[in-house]
Scaffold this motif. Structure first.
Motif, PDB file in Angstrom:
ATOM      1  N   ALA A   1      -1.371   2.752  -5.905  1.00  0.00           N
ATOM      2  CA  ALA A   1      -0.342   1.971  -6.127  1.00  0.00           C
ATOM      3  C   ALA A   1       0.921   2.293  -5.069  1.00  0.00           C
ATOM      4  N   ARG A   2       1.101   3.615  -4.710  1.00  0.00           N
ATOM      5  CA  ARG A   2       2.010   4.066  -3.825  1.00  0.00           C
ATOM      6  C   ARG A   2       1.767   3.515  -2.515  1.00  0.00           C
ATOM      7  N   SER A   3       0.236   3.699  -1.978  1.00  0.00           N
ATOM      8  CA  SER A   3      -0.105   3.530  -0.794  1.00  0.00           C
ATOM      9  C   SER A   3       0.040   1.926  -0.415  1.00  0.00           C
ATOM     10  N   ARG A   4      -0.220   1.063  -1.571  1.00  0.00           N
ATOM     11  CA  ARG A   4       0.090  -0.287  -1.363  1.00  0.00           C
ATOM     12  C   ARG A   4       1.666  -0.621  -1.286  1.00  0.00           C
ATOM     13  N   ALA A   5       2.332   0.197  -1.981  1.00  0.00           N
ATOM     14  CA  ALA A   5       3.858  -0.172  -1.825  1.00  0.00           C
ATOM     15  C   ALA A   5       4.393   0.315  -0.300  1.00  0.00           C
ATOM     16  N   VAL A   6       3.909   1.399   0.370  1.00  0.00           N
ATOM     17  CA  VAL A   6       4.356   1.622   1.559  1.00  0.00           C
ATOM     18  C   VAL A   6       3.926   0.636   2.500  1.00  0.00           C
ATOM     19  N   VAL A   7       2.361   0.248   2.572  1.00  0.00           N
ATOM     20  CA  VAL A   7       2.181  -0.833   3.343  1.00  0.00           C
ATOM     21  C   VAL A   7       2.840  -2.212   3.056  1.00  0.00           C
ATOM     22  N   ALA A   8       3.188  -2.592   1.935  1.00  0.00           N
ATOM     23  CA  ALA A   8       3.937  -3.562   1.719  1.00  0.00           C
ATOM     24  C   ALA A   8       5.081  -3.669   2.381  1.00  0.00           C
ATOM     25  N   ALA A   9       5.853  -2.646   2.346  1.00  0.00           N
ATOM     26  CA  ALA A   9       7.268  -2.284   2.885  1.00  0.00           C
ATOM     27  C   ALA A   9       7.264  -2.488   4.610  1.00  0.00           C
TER      28      ALA A   9
END
Length: 303
Positions: free
Chosen positions: A183-191
């Motif tokens: 969940a957090r890695s996807r958010a970093v990549v999305a940003a």
């Protein structure tokens, strides 16, 4: 490589190292170092290129001294006053509560700095979501050392965060190795994929910047606030959703812990300056007594 130097005389006795240290993500942060002379170093990905910044204060002259190395040196030194709170506007803030009055008296020169660098603040904030500080700081260190790069200049162990292109390319197994869940890695990549747009938010009013930042999947109220207070210098960016903040502020101001809804009510009279209340109480060490077991780092992610 030659250093570019700047000496700046603030209009107030600026506690430069105290103000800069809000950018530090734990004692082992590879992008933030303190040398034997007490100078603070930062590894910064400026818009104009990689940079190392060294800052110290001279008590005798009241000046803040800085050296910078790398392609972004001129940009970083130009930003130094706002990084140290020269643009922070206290007008309209009244401490009122005795604890805030005392904190203001004890820390009259504290200011909220503004780096103007969104991704630099956002990536570690995402990694810090819903985990202990110990786990988050470890994950950030591992990410920087595995996918970041050495900062320019003479410091032997100062690092830069990975750039957005590199963040997008980090393999999933590395995120797990860093103890950063999907969940957090996807958010970093999305940003990282919209990094250019996010960096431009610093030119917008704070509420609009908040709205647009939270339109990125995985970025909520807490992450936006933690980012805006550092990158935008937003004095109203209180950390709703934090594991401790609401309870600590409630206990400090009323003698009883409150939840986020109670915190919103409690801070109404300081609208526009709600983070200023949080920051002053933090400087005063106003934390409720801890009861029960501490949160422990999770053990279900691979080491």
């Amino acid at each position: 490589m030659e250093a570019v130097e700047r000496r700046w005389r603030p209009a107030w006795p600026c506690p430069a190292r105290q103000i800069l240290s809000v950018a530090r993500r734990g004692a082992g942060d590879p992008t933030y170092r303190v040398d034997d002379a007490g100078a603070h170093w930062r590894g910064i990905r400026a818009p104009t290129g990689p940079t190392a910044l060294r800052v110290w204060e001279t008590a005798s002259s009241g000046e803040v001294c800085a050296e910078a190395w790398g392609e972004g040196a001129e940009w970083v030194l130009d930003q130094l006053p706002q990084m140290l709170g020269a643009e922070d506007d206290w007008s309209g803030f009244e401490p009122r509560h005795p604890l805030l009055v005392e904190a203001r008296r004890r820390h009259p020169h504290w200011r909220i700095g503004r780096t103007g660098l969104v991704m630099e603040a956002l990536v570690p904030a995402i990694i810090e979501q819903k985990v202990t500080g110990q786990e988050a700081f470890m994950g950030f260190r591992r990410l920087v050392r595995a996918h970041g790069s050495r900062a320019p200049g003479p410091h032997p162990d100062l690092w830069l965060q990975p750039d957005p292109q590199r963040l997008v390319a980090v393999p999933s197994w590395d995120w797990l190795r860093f103890r950063v869940d999907p969940a957090r890695s996807r958010a970093v990549v999305a940003a990282a994929r919209v990094a250019g747009s996010l960096e431009r938010l610093t030119g917008l009013p704070h509420p609009e910047a908040d709205r647009r930042m939270r339109s990125v999947p995985g970025i909520g109220v807490w992450t936006s606030a933690e980012t805006r207070v550092r990158a935008h210098g937003d004095p109203d960016a209180v950390s709703f959703g934090d594991y401790h903040v609401a309870a600590d502020i409630g206990w400090a101001l009323t003698g009883e812990p409150v939840d986020d809804a109670g915190l919103a009510v409690l801070l109404r009279e300081w609208a526009g300056h709600r983070y200023r209340v949080q920051g002053l109480l933090g400087l005063a060490g106003a934390h409720r007594p801890r009861r029960g077991p501490r949160m422990s780092p999770r053990g279900h992610l691979p080491g």
